[in-house]
Design a protein around this motif. Structure first.
Motif, PDB file in Angstrom:
ATOM      1  N   LYS A   2       0.828  -1.197   0.000  1.00 26.48           N
ATOM      2  CA  LYS A   2       0.000   0.000   0.000  1.00 26.48           C
ATOM      3  C   LYS A   2       0.864   1.249   0.000  1.00 26.48           C
ATOM      4  O   LYS A   2       1.902   1.307   0.637  1.00 26.48           O
ATOM      5  CB  LYS A   2      -0.902  -0.010   1.230  1.00 26.48           C
ATOM      6  N   GLU A   3       0.412   2.258  -0.735  1.00 28.08           N
ATOM      7  CA  GLU A   3       1.171   3.501  -0.852  1.00 28.08           C
ATOM      8  C   GLU A   3       0.495   4.596  -0.039  1.00 28.08           C
ATOM      9  O   GLU A   3      -0.726   4.743  -0.053  1.00 28.08           O
ATOM     10  CB  GLU A   3       1.229   3.914  -2.322  1.00 28.08           C
ATOM     11  N   ASP A  19      -2.854  17.447   1.965  1.00 30.44           N
ATOM     12  CA  ASP A  19      -3.814  16.395   1.676  1.00 30.44           C
ATOM     13  C   ASP A  19      -3.115  15.055   1.790  1.00 30.44           C
ATOM     14  O   ASP A  19      -1.963  14.905   1.379  1.00 30.44           O
ATOM     15  CB  ASP A  19      -4.390  16.585   0.270  1.00 30.44           C
ATOM     16  N   THR A  20      -3.808  14.086   2.371  1.00 29.27           N
ATOM     17  CA  THR A  20      -3.226  12.752   2.517  1.00 29.27           C
ATOM     18  C   THR A  20      -3.956  11.779   1.601  1.00 29.27           C
ATOM     19  O   THR A  20      -5.131  11.939   1.304  1.00 29.27           O
ATOM     20  CB  THR A  20      -3.334  12.254   3.970  1.00 29.27           C
ATOM     21  N   ARG A  21      -3.219  10.769   1.180  1.00 32.87           N
ATOM     22  CA  ARG A  21      -3.790   9.716   0.344  1.00 32.87           C
ATOM     23  C   ARG A  21      -3.276   8.367   0.861  1.00 32.87           C
ATOM     24  O   ARG A  21      -2.096   8.213   1.146  1.00 32.87           O
ATOM     25  CB  ARG A  21      -3.365   9.889  -1.106  1.00 32.87           C
ATOM     26  N   GLY A  22      -4.212   7.425   0.983  1.00 35.39           N
ATOM     27  CA  GLY A  22      -3.850   6.079   1.414  1.00 35.39           C
ATOM     28  C   GLY A  22      -3.977   5.863   2.914  1.00 35.39           C
ATOM     29  O   GLY A  22      -3.908   4.739   3.376  1.00 35.39           O
TER      30      GLY A  22
END
Length: 67
Positions: A2-3, A19-22
């Motif tokens: 997972k990234e 902003d965060t992703r994952g």
């Protein structure tokens, strides 16, 4: 694998948008707090639906019976 990503944008007035992703749940808050530690100013949080989603944890266990 997972990234996980954190995207930081700084505008011409010095305002920071992160902003965060994952990430899921409170871990994204902690990561942003660690990253932005020491930066003064007002802040506003907007939580995305991912914040409220529960992380699925998958574990694999092998159990062998001894007869």
């Amino acid at each position: 694998m997972k990234e996980f990503n954190i995207e930081i944008e700084i505008d011409e007035n010095g305002n920071i948008i992160a902003d965060t992703r994952g990430f899921h749940g409170k871990v994204c808050e902690q990561e942003l707090d660690d990253l932005l530690e020491g930066i003064d100013g007002e802040s506003e949080d907007k939580k995305k639906p991912e914040y409220f989603a529960k992380e699925q944890i998958v574990t694999k266990t092998n159990i062998k019976n001894k007869l």
